[in-house]
Design an enzyme around this catalytic site. Structure first.
Site, PDB file in Angstrom:
ATOM      1  N   LYS A 142       7.796   6.676  -5.073  1.00  0.00           N
ATOM      2  CA  LYS A 142       6.453   6.488  -5.624  1.00  0.00           C
ATOM      3  C   LYS A 142       5.588   7.759  -5.476  1.00  0.00           C
ATOM      4  O   LYS A 142       5.946   8.673  -4.727  1.00  0.00           O
ATOM      5  CB  LYS A 142       5.788   5.299  -4.917  1.00  0.00           C
TER       6      LYS A 142
ATOM      7  N   TYR B 224       5.438  -3.850 -13.921  1.00  0.00           N
ATOM      8  CA  TYR B 224       5.028  -4.775 -12.858  1.00  0.00           C
ATOM      9  C   TYR B 224       4.496  -6.107 -13.421  1.00  0.00           C
ATOM     10  O   TYR B 224       3.703  -6.788 -12.753  1.00  0.00           O
ATOM     11  CB  TYR B 224       3.975  -4.127 -11.968  1.00  0.00           C
TER      12      TYR B 224
ATOM     13  N   PHE C  76      -3.950  -7.541  -6.673  1.00  0.00           N
ATOM     14  CA  PHE C  76      -3.708  -6.104  -6.545  1.00  0.00           C
ATOM     15  C   PHE C  76      -3.079  -5.474  -7.793  1.00  0.00           C
ATOM     16  O   PHE C  76      -2.783  -4.272  -7.816  1.00  0.00           O
ATOM     17  CB  PHE C  76      -2.835  -5.819  -5.311  1.00  0.00           C
TER      18      PHE C  76
ATOM     19  N   ARG D  55      16.936  -2.979  -0.204  1.00  0.00           N
ATOM     20  CA  ARG D  55      15.742  -3.669   0.315  1.00  0.00           C
ATOM     21  C   ARG D  55      15.677  -3.541   1.850  1.00  0.00           C
ATOM     22  O   ARG D  55      14.608  -3.323   2.420  1.00  0.00           O
ATOM     23  CB  ARG D  55      15.753  -5.156  -0.089  1.00  0.00           C
TER      24      ARG D  55
ATOM     25  N   THR E 245       7.210  -4.612   2.853  1.00  0.00           N
ATOM     26  CA  THR E 245       6.227  -4.082   1.903  1.00  0.00           C
ATOM     27  C   THR E 245       5.117  -3.312   2.613  1.00  0.00           C
ATOM     28  O   THR E 245       4.720  -2.235   2.183  1.00  0.00           O
ATOM     29  CB  THR E 245       5.612  -5.243   1.085  1.00  0.00           C
TER      30      THR E 245
ATOM     31  N   ARG F 280      10.143   2.863   4.630  1.00  0.00           N
ATOM     32  CA  ARG F 280       8.692   2.601   4.645  1.00  0.00           C
ATOM     33  C   ARG F 280       8.079   2.805   6.023  1.00  0.00           C
ATOM     34  O   ARG F 280       6.930   3.246   6.140  1.00  0.00           O
ATOM     35  CB  ARG F 280       8.425   1.200   4.104  1.00  0.00           C
TER      36      ARG F 280
ATOM     37  N   ASN G   9       3.386   2.794  -0.300  1.00  0.00           N
ATOM     38  CA  ASN G   9       4.524   2.530   0.605  1.00  0.00           C
ATOM     39  C   ASN G   9       5.799   3.255   0.188  1.00  0.00           C
ATOM     40  O   ASN G   9       6.894   2.854   0.550  1.00  0.00           O
ATOM     41  CB  ASN G   9       4.727   1.017   0.759  1.00  0.00           C
TER      42      ASN G   9
ATOM     43  N   HIS H   3      10.042   1.880  -4.218  1.00  0.00           N
ATOM     44  CA  HIS H   3      10.254   0.581  -4.852  1.00  0.00           C
ATOM     45  C   HIS H   3      11.744   0.316  -4.900  1.00  0.00           C
ATOM     46  O   HIS H   3      12.535   1.246  -5.084  1.00  0.00           O
ATOM     47  CB  HIS H   3       9.716   0.583  -6.296  1.00  0.00           C
TER      48      HIS H   3
ATOM     49  N   GLU I 117      15.044  -3.582 -14.763  1.00  0.00           N
ATOM     50  CA  GLU I 117      14.359  -2.349 -14.346  1.00  0.00           C
ATOM     51  C   GLU I 117      15.176  -1.106 -14.701  1.00  0.00           C
ATOM     52  O   GLU I 117      14.608  -0.070 -15.062  1.00  0.00           O
ATOM     53  CB  GLU I 117      14.052  -2.408 -12.852  1.00  0.00           C
TER      54      GLU I 117
HETATM   55  N1  UDP Z   1       1.150  -4.277  -3.140  1.00  0.00           N
HETATM   56  C1  UDP Z   1      -0.172  -4.024  -2.859  1.00  0.00           C
HETATM   57  N2  UDP Z   1      -0.890  -4.955  -2.143  1.00  0.00           N
HETATM   58  C2  UDP Z   1      -0.337  -6.110  -1.703  1.00  0.00           C
HETATM   59  C3  UDP Z   1       1.006  -6.373  -1.994  1.00  0.00           C
HETATM   60  C4  UDP Z   1       1.732  -5.436  -2.716  1.00  0.00           C
HETATM   61  O1  UDP Z   1      -0.686  -2.985  -3.230  1.00  0.00           O
HETATM   62  O2  UDP Z   1      -1.031  -6.915  -1.056  1.00  0.00           O
HETATM   63  C5  UDP Z   1       1.922  -3.303  -3.907  1.00  0.00           C
HETATM   64  C6  UDP Z   1       2.918  -2.522  -3.069  1.00  0.00           C
HETATM   65  O3  UDP Z   1       2.946  -1.195  -3.528  1.00  0.00           O
HETATM   66  C7  UDP Z   1       4.217  -3.215  -3.357  1.00  0.00           C
HETATM   67  C8  UDP Z   1       4.038  -3.611  -4.825  1.00  0.00           C
HETATM   68  O4  UDP Z   1       2.675  -3.982  -4.914  1.00  0.00           O
HETATM   69  O5  UDP Z   1       5.308  -2.346  -3.146  1.00  0.00           O
HETATM   70  C9  UDP Z   1       4.875  -4.774  -5.298  1.00  0.00           C
HETATM   71  O6  UDP Z   1       4.672  -5.869  -4.416  1.00  0.00           O
HETATM   72  P1  UDP Z   1       5.902  -6.713  -3.887  1.00  0.00           P
HETATM   73  O7  UDP Z   1       5.356  -7.916  -3.217  1.00  0.00           O
HETATM   74  O8  UDP Z   1       6.882  -6.921  -5.000  1.00  0.00           O
HETATM   75  O9  UDP Z   1       6.532  -5.771  -2.748  1.00  0.00           O
HETATM   76  P2  UDP Z   1       7.899  -4.951  -2.689  1.00  0.00           P
HETATM   77  O10 UDP Z   1       8.929  -5.712  -3.489  1.00  0.00           O
HETATM   78  O11 UDP Z   1       7.609  -3.590  -3.269  1.00  0.00           O
HETATM   79  O12 UDP Z   1       8.238  -4.884  -1.232  1.00  0.00           O
HETATM   80 MG    MG Z   2       8.857  -6.480  -5.388  1.00  0.00          MG
END
Ligand code: UDP
Ligand code: MG
Length: 136
Positions: free
Chosen positions: A12, A52, A60, A88, A94, A105, A115, A118, A129
């Site tokens: 990112k 997204y 968010f 993952r 996250t 992360r 973070n 992705h 994707e």
């Molecule tokens: N995100 C955020 N605020 C939140 C939760 C998620 O800004 O409260 C952002 C963060 O960058 C995250 C992305 O949205 O990586 C996608 O969220 P997801 O829950 O899918 O998390 P991930 O799969 O990336 O762990």
């Molecule tokens: Mg996700």
């Protein structure tokens, strides 16, 4: 049984900006991932909104799409046995504050939004994707 998978990884803007690309790629390689394809690009806000789309209803969503389109990113197709789950696990939670020691992360993430990486969360999303970024 063998389960060779492909998954989409994104480095990112916060991590590309801090010149962490090579360091993060070397973490994938040393954890047994192959990088099948890779490109650096900057996407538009509109493209980020498409990418997204599953998060459309989240509070968010707008900030997330602004952020992902705010600077260059590096997108990669990673391949490994059970790549989706392994990526993952290697990424960590996250919120970097909750991420375990040894995860990307934990090491590089700045905040829940910045973070650093992705990773696709399912086989279905990995396919979508990868298609999104590498349709040619
Ligand atoms: N995100 C955020 N605020 C939140 C939760 C998620 O800004 O409260 C952002 C963060 O960058 C995250 C992305 O949205 O990586 C996608 O969220 P997801 O829950 O899918 O998390 P991930 O799969 O990336 O762990
Ligand atoms: Mg996700």
């Amino acid at each position: 049984m063998s389960n060779l998978e492909k998954t989409l990884s994104i480095i990112k803007p916060d991590a590309v900006e801090r010149n962490l690309t090579e360091q993060i790629k070397s973490i994938f390689l040393s954890n047994g991932f192959k990088i099948l394809n890779e490109k650096k690009l900057q996407i538009s806000k509109n493209e980020a909104e498409q990418f997204y789309l599953v998060h459309q209803s989240k509070p968010f969503y707008n900030d997330l799409c602004s952020y992902l389109s705010s600077g260059p990113i590096v997108v990669m197709i990673l391949e490994k046995e059970n790549a989706i789950k392994h990526n993952r696990d290697l990424m960590g939670a996250t919120n970097p504050k909750d991420a375990k020691l040894g995860t990307i992360r934990k090491q590089f993430g700045l905040s829940i939004d910045k973070n650093s990486v992705h990773g696709s969360d399912s086989l279905e999303n990995a396919t979508l994707e990868i298609e999104f970024f590498f349709k040619d």
